[in-house]
Design an enzyme around this catalytic site. Sequence first.
Site, PDB file in Angstrom:
ATOM      1  N   ASP A   1      -7.078   0.098  -1.007  1.00 55.61           N
ATOM      2  CA  ASP A   1      -5.855   0.717  -0.475  1.00 55.61           C
ATOM      3  C   ASP A   1      -6.104   2.127   0.063  1.00 55.61           C
ATOM      4  O   ASP A   1      -5.748   2.421   1.208  1.00 55.61           O
ATOM      5  CB  ASP A   1      -4.749   0.743  -1.541  1.00 55.61           C
ATOM      6  CG  ASP A   1      -4.119  -0.619  -1.756  1.00 55.61           C
ATOM      7  OD1 ASP A   1      -4.821  -1.629  -1.562  1.00 55.61           O
ATOM      8  OD2 ASP A   1      -2.935  -0.675  -2.119  1.00 55.61           O
TER       9      ASP A   1
ATOM     10  N   GLY B   1       0.783  -1.242   0.000  1.00 53.73           N
ATOM     11  CA  GLY B   1       0.000   0.000   0.000  1.00 53.73           C
ATOM     12  C   GLY B   1       0.808   1.282   0.000  1.00 53.73           C
ATOM     13  O   GLY B   1       0.307   2.329   0.440  1.00 53.73           O
ATOM     14  N   SER B   2       2.053   1.235  -0.514  1.00 46.72           N
ATOM     15  CA  SER B   2       2.874   2.461  -0.487  1.00 46.72           C
ATOM     16  C   SER B   2       2.251   3.571  -1.339  1.00 46.72           C
ATOM     17  O   SER B   2       2.281   4.746  -0.954  1.00 46.72           O
ATOM     18  CB  SER B   2       4.299   2.176  -0.952  1.00 46.72           C
ATOM     19  OG  SER B   2       4.289   1.777  -2.298  1.00 46.72           O
ATOM     20  N   SER B   3       1.653   3.216  -2.475  1.00 42.70           N
ATOM     21  CA  SER B   3       1.101   4.236  -3.381  1.00 42.70           C
ATOM     22  C   SER B   3      -0.068   4.967  -2.729  1.00 42.70           C
ATOM     23  O   SER B   3      -0.168   6.196  -2.795  1.00 42.70           O
ATOM     24  CB  SER B   3       0.624   3.603  -4.683  1.00 42.70           C
ATOM     25  OG  SER B   3       1.645   2.853  -5.253  1.00 42.70           O
TER      26      SER B   3
HETATM   27  O1  PMV Z   1      -1.616  -2.971  -5.054  1.00 39.71           O
HETATM   28  P1  PMV Z   1      -1.700  -4.271  -4.312  1.00 39.71           P
HETATM   29  O2  PMV Z   1      -0.636  -5.224  -4.668  1.00 39.71           O
HETATM   30  O3  PMV Z   1      -1.893  -4.102  -2.856  1.00 39.71           O
HETATM   31  O4  PMV Z   1      -3.042  -4.999  -4.838  1.00 39.71           O
HETATM   32  C1  PMV Z   1      -4.290  -4.496  -4.533  1.00 39.71           C
HETATM   33  C2  PMV Z   1      -5.271  -5.590  -4.424  1.00 39.71           C
HETATM   34  C3  PMV Z   1      -5.990  -6.006  -5.692  1.00 39.71           C
HETATM   35  O5  PMV Z   1      -7.156  -6.690  -5.252  1.00 39.71           O
HETATM   36  C4  PMV Z   1      -5.126  -6.940  -6.525  1.00 39.71           C
HETATM   37  C5  PMV Z   1      -6.399  -4.807  -6.552  1.00 39.71           C
HETATM   38  C6  PMV Z   1      -7.475  -3.935  -5.930  1.00 39.71           C
HETATM   39  O6  PMV Z   1      -7.611  -2.800  -6.405  1.00 39.71           O
HETATM   40  O7  PMV Z   1      -8.201  -4.357  -5.022  1.00 39.71           O
END
Ligand code: PMV
Length: 284
Positions: A137, A92-94
């Site tokens: 996120d 979740g860094s972004s």
């Molecule tokens: O960005 P990540 O690697 O934390 O992936 C997010 C989780 C997913 O379900 C793959 C995408 C989403 O938007 O929920």
Amino acid sequence: MIASAPGKIILFGEHAVVYSRHALVSAINLRCRVEVKKSDGFRIISPLGVTTLDFKVHPYVSYSIKRFCELKEIKGAEIRIESDIPIASGLGSSSAVTVATIKAMNEEFNIGLSEEDVFEMARKVEIDVQGRGSGIDPFISTFGGSWIFPKRKKVDLCLDLFVLKLWERSTKEMVEKVALLRQKYGEIVERIFDAIDCITLRASECRIEEFDELIKMNQSLLRALGVSSQQIDELVARLEKEGFIVKITGAGGGGCLYGVFTGKKPQGSFLVRTNAEGVKIEDS
Ligand code: PMV
């Protein structure tokens, strides 16, 4: 003004959550701090470099400012970023940098956005950059704690987890990979999502003694969705032999694996604690 926002760990339900199933997610005790100062012109300073608004080097921060400027015209700002959260790893860094930037801008320019507004703006930024996403996120980075998402049901989940960082990868590419599989095998993939949904709902009852079995099942289903790889499968099997039950957290294809910490952790892994506080203003 300095704001900080937490990273996150998806315990169960990634990918399925993009298609309206549930995910269990928690904010972790790794944070991103963003300092914003009024200025003439824009300057973004981070470990990635020093730029003005730059949608390639600093996409999340640049889109955050673009969205913010739709609310209030400003002459400029100096934005300084520092983070404990490994980038492009599913932690979740972004979103943490997005949410902390919007919060710090809000305070510095006195706009009066509520937490819900911060979340909504961060959600738009996620779509600006990634094109598709569940919003999980920005939600967890804003509100903190542990939740069943998108239902917004709070759960009491205070856990120590070990995290093993693999290599960086693109969430967008992994989400697109699953979308293609779903296009080709619609009915099968929908049933995989349903099975993941059942696992997540079961996990939300927070019987920690069941977690290892649920982690194993969810990992197998992520493999079925094509977001594991031979290298990851071999690592998961090797760790299992050593007594560690792990799954991918986040989009997969690399990123991170996690397991429940019970006093012993795999070599090279680090510990995180769930249930961290959401976005907040820090003393300067
Ligand atoms: O960005 P990540 O690697 O934390 O992936 C997010 C989780 C997913 O379900 C793959 C995408 C989403 O938007 O929920």
